[in-house]
Design a protein around this motif. Structure first.
Motif, PDB file in Angstrom:
ATOM      1  N   ARG A  22      59.091 -13.948   2.413  1.00 42.02           N
ATOM      2  CA  ARG A  22      58.687 -15.352   2.548  1.00 42.02           C
ATOM      3  C   ARG A  22      57.686 -15.467   3.689  1.00 42.02           C
ATOM      4  O   ARG A  22      57.695 -14.653   4.614  1.00 42.02           O
ATOM      5  N   LYS A 162      49.901 -18.858   9.270  1.00 43.25           N
ATOM      6  CA  LYS A 162      50.925 -18.644   8.232  1.00 43.25           C
ATOM      7  C   LYS A 162      50.827 -17.165   7.874  1.00 43.25           C
ATOM      8  O   LYS A 162      49.732 -16.669   7.558  1.00 43.25           O
ATOM      9  N   TRP A 164      52.439 -13.622   5.964  1.00 43.35           N
ATOM     10  CA  TRP A 164      53.315 -12.909   5.031  1.00 43.35           C
ATOM     11  C   TRP A 164      53.349 -11.459   5.518  1.00 43.35           C
ATOM     12  O   TRP A 164      52.292 -10.878   5.806  1.00 43.35           O
ATOM     13  N   SER A 217      61.413 -22.216   1.345  1.00 44.66           N
ATOM     14  CA  SER A 217      60.889 -23.505   0.862  1.00 44.66           C
ATOM     15  C   SER A 217      60.679 -24.469   2.026  1.00 44.66           C
ATOM     16  O   SER A 217      59.748 -25.273   2.028  1.00 44.66           O
ATOM     17  N   GLU A 220      57.248 -24.065   3.526  1.00 46.31           N
ATOM     18  CA  GLU A 220      56.167 -24.747   2.793  1.00 46.31           C
ATOM     19  C   GLU A 220      56.098 -26.225   3.189  1.00 46.31           C
ATOM     20  O   GLU A 220      55.026 -26.785   3.386  1.00 46.31           O
ATOM     21  N   GLU A 221      57.274 -26.852   3.345  1.00 48.78           N
ATOM     22  CA  GLU A 221      57.302 -28.260   3.752  1.00 48.78           C
ATOM     23  C   GLU A 221      56.772 -28.400   5.187  1.00 48.78           C
ATOM     24  O   GLU A 221      56.007 -29.324   5.496  1.00 48.78           O
ATOM     25  N   HIS A 223      54.649 -26.495   6.643  1.00 42.69           N
ATOM     26  CA  HIS A 223      53.197 -26.300   6.577  1.00 42.69           C
ATOM     27  C   HIS A 223      52.506 -27.652   6.347  1.00 42.69           C
ATOM     28  O   HIS A 223      51.588 -28.038   7.079  1.00 42.69           O
ATOM     29  N   ALA A 224      52.995 -28.398   5.371  1.00 42.37           N
ATOM     30  CA  ALA A 224      52.399 -29.711   5.060  1.00 42.37           C
ATOM     31  C   ALA A 224      52.554 -30.666   6.248  1.00 42.37           C
ATOM     32  O   ALA A 224      51.620 -31.395   6.604  1.00 42.37           O
TER      33      ALA A 224
END
Ligand code: MEV
Length: 314
Positions: A22, A162, A164, A217, A220-221, A223-224
């Motif tokens: 992730r 971000k 990986w 997950s 990802e939230e 990040h926004a």
């Protein structure tokens, strides 16, 4: 004379889950490692503020620094790789850290990358940040055996990233945060041991995979919310990320007490890095009250800001 600053790194979201494919969100901070290089007639390394005890041999008029062997191992490997690539250099390197080593704020990555960058500049060579990140990672691999490329990449490139881990890839985010606090709690166990314990849990309990999934997950939230500068959202997600890490067994009572006491004065907070102590992030609503809580609990803490750049001449 060349002077380089290599920033420390905090993990905003996603540690541990990053080991399982992730993404994680990391950021460089305005505390880290300073490396000076001044050409001279021999190669010498001086450190300032690196904890060590000394053993003195009066007959030989010679002292040995104990407890700093690992710190010097990073410097040794970085100097060796630098010499292979950019030729030998006679110079005095002075290394100062304004973060304690071993707390999980990437000081070993900052030392490795800082020495490489200072050497290259002293030797008159321009190295791009991606090559610097790769070299820094080689240094950490040599010293530690295993190392994620996250810290060396972040301290080389700088900003909010971000990342990986496998296969390695990163994205620089156009995001920032207001100044925040990092509290430093004594660590119980090394990153390697804690990562191994999490792996053992995942092997034992198949439901633990859901925790990794949930962290993925949440990243990802987050990040926004970072892009939107939404502190309420980021704070709430920090708490959630922290308790998910708790489910993986890396958040102890000291962190629970700290977050509980600071709760009225922060948007949110979480451990940053492997856990079991180390760095705890606190996103403040009321800075002075956060400082009071940290002082009353006797924690070492720093107020830090995110930096835009990675290792660079200053
Ligand atoms: C340690 O700072 C972060 C971990 O995710 C380990 C790693 O990514 O190598 C716990």
């Amino acid at each position: 004379m060349v002077k380089v600053f290599a920033p420390g790194v905090v993990k905003l979201f996603g540690e541990h889950a990053v080991v399982y494919g992730r993404p994680a969100l990391a950021a460089t901070i305005d505390r880290g490692v300073y490396v000076e290089c001044e050409k001279g007639d021999r190669l010498v390394v001086e450190t300032v503020g690196v904890p060590a005890s000394l053993r003195y041999f009066p007959e030989e008029k010679r002292a040995e620094a104990l407890g700093s062997e690992r710190f010097f191992a990073y410097i040794d490997a970085a100097l060796r790789f630098a010499e292979e690539l950019w030729g030998s250099l006679r110079a005095r390197f002075t290394i100062k850290s304004d973060l304690p080593p071993g707390i999980g704020a990437a000081t070993s990555a900052a030392v490795s990358v800082g020495v490489l960058k200072a050497y290259s500049l002293c030797a008159g060579v321009e190295v791009d940040v991606y090559s610097l990140a790769k070299l820094g990672h080689r240094v950490e691999l040599e010293v530690q055996g295993i190392a994620s490329p996250m810290d060396t990449a972040a301290t080389s490139i700088g900003g909010v990233l971000k990342i990986w881990a496998s296969p390695f890839r990163l994205e620089r985010l156009n995001a920032s945060l207001p100044p925040f606090y990092i509290a430093v709690l004594p660590r119980v166990g090394t990153t390697r041991e804690i990562v191994a314990d999490v792996k053992a849990l995942l092997d034992r309990r198949r439901s633990a995979a859901n925790v990794i999934e949930a962290i993925g997950s949440l990243v990802e939230e987050a990040h926004a919310c970072l892009l939107a500068g939404d502190l309420e959202c980021l704070g709430e997600l920090m708490y959630m990320n922290n308790w998910l890490l708790g489910a993986l067994g890396v958040v102890d009572g000291r962190v629970v007490t700290l977050l509980d006491m600071a709760k009225p004065f922060i948007y949110g907070g979480k451990i940053s890095g492997a856990g079991r102590g180390g760095v705890v992030l606190l996103l403040p609503r009321e800075g002075t009250m956060v400082e009071r809580v940290l002082s009353s609990l006797g924690h070492v803490y720093y107020k830090v800001s995110i930096t835009e750049t990675g290792a660079a001449a200053v």
